[in-house]
Structure formats: structure tokens, C-alpha cells
Design an enzyme around this catalytic site. Structure first.
Site, short mmCIF file in Angstrom:
data_model
loop_
_atom_site.label_atom_id
_atom_site.label_comp_id
_atom_site.label_asym_id
_atom_site.label_seq_id
_atom_site.Cartn_x
_atom_site.Cartn_y
_atom_site.Cartn_z
N ARG A 1 -26.49 -22.84 -5.96
CA ARG A 1 -25.47 -23.32 -6.92
C ARG A 1 -26.11 -24.00 -8.13
NH1 ARG A 1 -21.02 -25.24 -2.48
NH2 ARG A 1 -20.07 -23.20 -2.32
N LYS B 1 -7.39 -14.28 9.64
CA LYS B 1 -5.94 -14.51 9.69
C LYS B 1 -5.17 -13.87 8.54
CE LYS B 1 -6.19 -19.03 11.88
NZ LYS B 1 -6.07 -20.45 11.54
N GLY C 1 -18.12 -16.57 0.17
CA GLY C 1 -18.16 -16.92 1.59
C GLY C 1 -18.68 -15.80 2.47
N GLY D 1 -12.43 -20.34 -2.19
CA GLY D 1 -11.02 -20.71 -2.36
C GLY D 1 -10.50 -20.34 -3.74
P1 AMP Z 1 -12.05 -15.31 6.76
O1 AMP Z 1 -12.66 -16.66 6.54
O2 AMP Z 1 -10.55 -15.33 6.87
O3 AMP Z 1 -12.57 -14.27 5.78
O4 AMP Z 1 -12.51 -14.88 8.21
C1 AMP Z 1 -13.83 -14.66 8.54
C2 AMP Z 1 -13.96 -14.74 10.03
O5 AMP Z 1 -13.14 -13.76 10.63
C3 AMP Z 1 -15.37 -14.47 10.49
O6 AMP Z 1 -15.88 -15.63 11.08
C4 AMP Z 1 -15.20 -13.36 11.50
O7 AMP Z 1 -15.98 -13.54 12.67
C5 AMP Z 1 -13.74 -13.43 11.84
N1 AMP Z 1 -13.27 -12.15 12.39
C6 AMP Z 1 -13.30 -10.95 11.80
N2 AMP Z 1 -12.88 -10.00 12.64
C7 AMP Z 1 -12.55 -10.62 13.80
C8 AMP Z 1 -12.06 -10.17 15.06
N3 AMP Z 1 -11.81 -8.88 15.28
N4 AMP Z 1 -11.84 -11.10 16.03
C9 AMP Z 1 -12.10 -12.40 15.79
N5 AMP Z 1 -12.57 -12.87 14.64
C10 AMP Z 1 -12.80 -12.00 13.64
#
Ligand code: AMP
Length: 389
Positions: A38, A198, A346, A369
Site C-alpha cells: 500500500r 455469501k 482481497g 469494500g
Molecule cells: P468473499 O469474502 O465473500 O469473497 O468470500 C471468500 C471466501 O469464500 C473464501 O474464504 C472462500 O474459502 C469462501 N468460499 C468459496 N467457496 C466456498 C465453498 N464452496 N464453501 C465454503 N466456503 C467457500
């Protein structure tokens, strides 16, 4: 409306306040920086201001000191690292406001780094008096901290009303240019790849991008909420049961644009190297950990035909190989597509790096974010307050 850039300012003999993002990871104890990425990202803007004959005041937050001074979250290590990178002294201020700081006005060519803005609760409260004190330190204001632009804090928004001109730094300008290009006037076909844990974290992103792109490729755990909503078996996969109606609504709104995985890598537990297999229908005692080979092929085909690609979130549990295969394969497909590609910060960035294709991605955003809010179609407070051209 286009915003003023630092390149539009007359900086000669002026004191410029540059809001940077020096929220760097520190080893335990707060003495050692573990990644200076950064700080390096802010160098073009700092060097530009110095070359133009400005005295430079830099300000940033670091960590969450909760409104109180905390030596473990001091910006002193950042000052030392910046000195090495710039090859010139950087004066470390004992605080970010107050008489001692006011007495440290930088002469042209000099750099002062203020102490952590969040040592004062007034920063996050966007307190007008605190904003006025920050503004009183400078002649002109520049925001180069895209990663904090979705926050309306004193240093990112409040102080702007007390300065004559407020401009975007070079890094901020680049973020706005590429994110704007991908979402406002994308060359078609435009494809969004959305993954991660999610649906609930990305509802606004999905709703906004479905209005913009021609295809929306869904992967990661969020796919299982959509699949359960359609009555498909999801076994023990991560699902948001309270979002099934929402998932149905999003799919209906998207028409045929939203694509879901047609096969899955499943395992009996979420562990690196766990036994796994490829299935079409997820068995009751298994959980989905990655998109399967048929989905990789289908999604790669769509990616190959794209002229613009927006990506946020991994296709599986990519931190635990071999469940990174889907994410890595799509990263390669994006790199090989020749499309304008914009990747949100991220996890998506980590995935692009582990696939070894970072140099073939058009733009990797420095703000997780902030880039999500931008992709949701929201105006970022730290951008809205900058002076219009
Ligand atoms: P995000 O921060 O919403 O982009 O989510 C990233 C996280 O989603 C990572 O830590 C991944 O390990 C998790 N992730 C992706 N696919 C899966 C899955 N099939 N089951 C559980 N976690 C998942």
C-alpha cells in the site's frame, strides 16, 4: 461528473494534504511491516506532488485503535519504510492535529507523515471541528486512499468543505477510471464473475451488475443458495437459508443472464487435501468446495468471448488446494481472454496472484469494500466530495 485530478492543481510552493492508505499489515507488536504494497501504491502521487514543488503532508489510519493512541498501531514504521522507498527524510508527527503538528509545516520538497488519524474518535465520527483542524494544516487536499473512499470520515470527506480544492490522487484516479470503464460503458459482451461465501454480502453487486453485463457467472458457496432455491440438492454445503426467496427473485430479474455451476467438487469435510470427487448432484453427506470441470469449461467459453470482465470472489475454497482449481482455471481464462479485466480486492486478488497471471489483468483494485460499493452502483462519499472539473 469527472473530478479534479492532482494533475489539475497548481502545487508550486503549496502545502498539499494527501490522504493515503498506509493501513499496512504489521507483525505482532506493531514494529515491523509485513507488506509495504500500500505504501508503494501511493508513491507515484507523492513523487508527483514533490516534483511539482509542493510540501507534502501525508495522513492515514492504521488498524482499529478505537479513538485512543496505541503505540502498536503507530504509523512510525510506515514513515521509516517510506523514507527508504522515497530516498529522502520523512518527518514523523507526534499526532495528527494540535500545536506541535501545526509547527511542522513542510517546506517545498519536504514530507511530513501525521500520526494515525484513528487515535482520535473524531476521525470516524466525521467531527466538523476535527475536520477543520486537519484542513487548516494545508492549502489543497488530495485523496489517494481508494480503499477508504466508501467511508465518510473526517479525513476522507468532512475536511473537504474547509479546503479550496479537493482532487483525486493518481491511484484514486486509476481506480475510478477502470471501475468506471467496466461499469459505465463496457465494451460488449461484458461478463461478471461473482463468487465467495455469501449471497448476502453481494446482493447489491448482483442486482446492479445484472443491469450492466450480458452474463453473470456464479461460483463459490453463494452458488448453493441459488441452487437450493431452485430445488437442487446441496448436501451439507454452506447455504443461507434465509436468502432463498431473495435468490429466486434475483434469478427471475436476471432472466437468462445468470449462470450456475452444472457440476461440483464435493468433500466430506473442509480440510486441505480432504478426499473429494466430482458430482452433478451433491450427496446429502457431502459439501461443495469448488466448481467442477464441466462448469470450468462452460464458464471459460463465456470468458473467452468477453470484451469486458468484472470479477469479485473465488469459485471455491481456494485457500485449501486442490479446491483452488476452479478459481485458478478461471483466472487463467480471464488472463488469456484479452478482455479489459477488472478484479475486486482481497481474495480475488490472492487467487489471481496464485494463478500467476496478475500482470495480464487490466486492473486489480486496491480497495475490497470500496470496490464492492462501486460495483453496487453506489456513489462513494470520498469521491462525491471531490471538486468537480
Ligand atoms: P468473499 O469474502 O465473500 O469473497 O468470500 C471468500 C471466501 O469464500 C473464501 O474464504 C472462500 O474459502 C469462501 N468460499 C468459496 N467457496 C466456498 C465453498 N464452496 N464453501 C465454503 N466456503 C467457500
Amino acid at each position: 461528473m469527472a473530478k479534479l485530478s492532482i494533475r489539475d492543481l497548481d502545487l508550486k510552493s503549496k502545502i498539499v494534504f494527501i490522504r493515503v492508505d498506509f493501513n499496512v499489515p504489521l507483525a505482532a507488536g506493531g514494529q515491523e511491516i509485513t507488506s509495504d504494497k500500500r505504501i508503494r501504491a501511493s508513491l507515484p502521487t507523492i513523487r508527483y506532488a514533490l516534483e511539482q514543488g509542493a510540501g507534502v503532508i501525508l495522513a492515514s489510519h492504521l488498524g482499529r485503535p478505537k479513538g485512543k493512541p496505541n503505540p502498536e498501531m503507530s504509523l512510525k514504521p510506515a514513515a521509516r519504510r517510506l523514507e527508504e522507498l522515497l530516498g529522502q527524510p520523512v518527518k514523523m508527527a507526534p499526532d495528527c492535529v494540535g500545536p506541535e503538528v501545526e509547527a511542522m509545516k513542510p517546506a517545498p520538497g519536504e514530507v511530513v507523515l501525521l500520526e494515525n488519524l484513528r487515535f482520535h474518535a473524531e476521525e470516524e465520527k466525521n467531527d466538523p471541528e476535527f475536520s477543520r483542524k486537519l484542513a487548516a494544516l494545508c492549502d489543497v487536499y488530495v485523496n489517494d486512499a481508494f480503499g477508504s473512499a466508501h467511508r465518510a470520515h473526517a479525513s476522507t470527506a468532512g475536511m473537504v468543505q474547509f479546503v479550496s480544492q479537493a482532487a483525486a490522487g493518481l491511484l484514486m484516479e486509476q481506480e475510478l477510471r477502470f471501475l468506471g470503464m467496466a461499469t459505465r460503458h463496457p465494451e460488449r459482451p461484458a461478463v461478471a464473475i461473482l463468487g465467495g461465501a455469501k449471497v448476502s454480502d453481494k446482493i447489491e453487486v448482483i442486482s446492479n451488475l445484472m443491469k450492466i453485463v450480458d452474463r453473470l457467472l456464479i461460483g463459490g458457496a453463494m452458488a448453493y443458495t441459488f441452487q437450493k432455491a431452485q430445488g437442487e440438492p446441496v448436501g451439507k454445503s454452506l447455504v443461507e437459508d434465509d436468502k432463498l426467496d431473495l435468490a429466486r427473485r434475483l434469478m427471475a430479474d436476471a432472466g437468462g443472464k445468470l449462470l450456475l455451476p452444472s457440476d461440483h467438487v464435493v468433500a466430506s469435510e473442509l480440510k486441505e487435501g480432504a478426499e473429494h470427487e466430482v458430482v452433478i448432484a451433491i450427496p446429502d453427506d457431502k459439501l461443495g468446495v469448488d466448481i467442477g470441470p464441466a462448469t470450468i469449461a462452460r464458464y471459460s467459453e463465456v470468458i473467452r468471448g468477453a470484451k469486458t470482465i468484472i470479477w469479485n470472489g473465488p469459485m471455491g475454497v481456494f485457500e485449501k488446494p486442490p479446491f483452488d482449481k476452479g478459481t485458478v482455471a478461471l483466472a487463467r481464462a480471464v488472463a488469456e481472454s484479452g478482455a479489459v479485466s477488472v478484479v475486486g480486492g482481497g481474495d480475488s486478488e490472492k487467487a489471481i496472484k496464485s494463478a500467476g497471471v496478475a500482470d495480464r489483468i487490466t486492473h486489480i483494485s486496491t480497495g475490497g469494500g470500496a470496490s464492492l460499493e462501486f460495483l453496487s452502483g453506489l456513489e462513494l462519499p470520498g469521491v462525491a466530495v471531490l471538486t468537480d472539473k
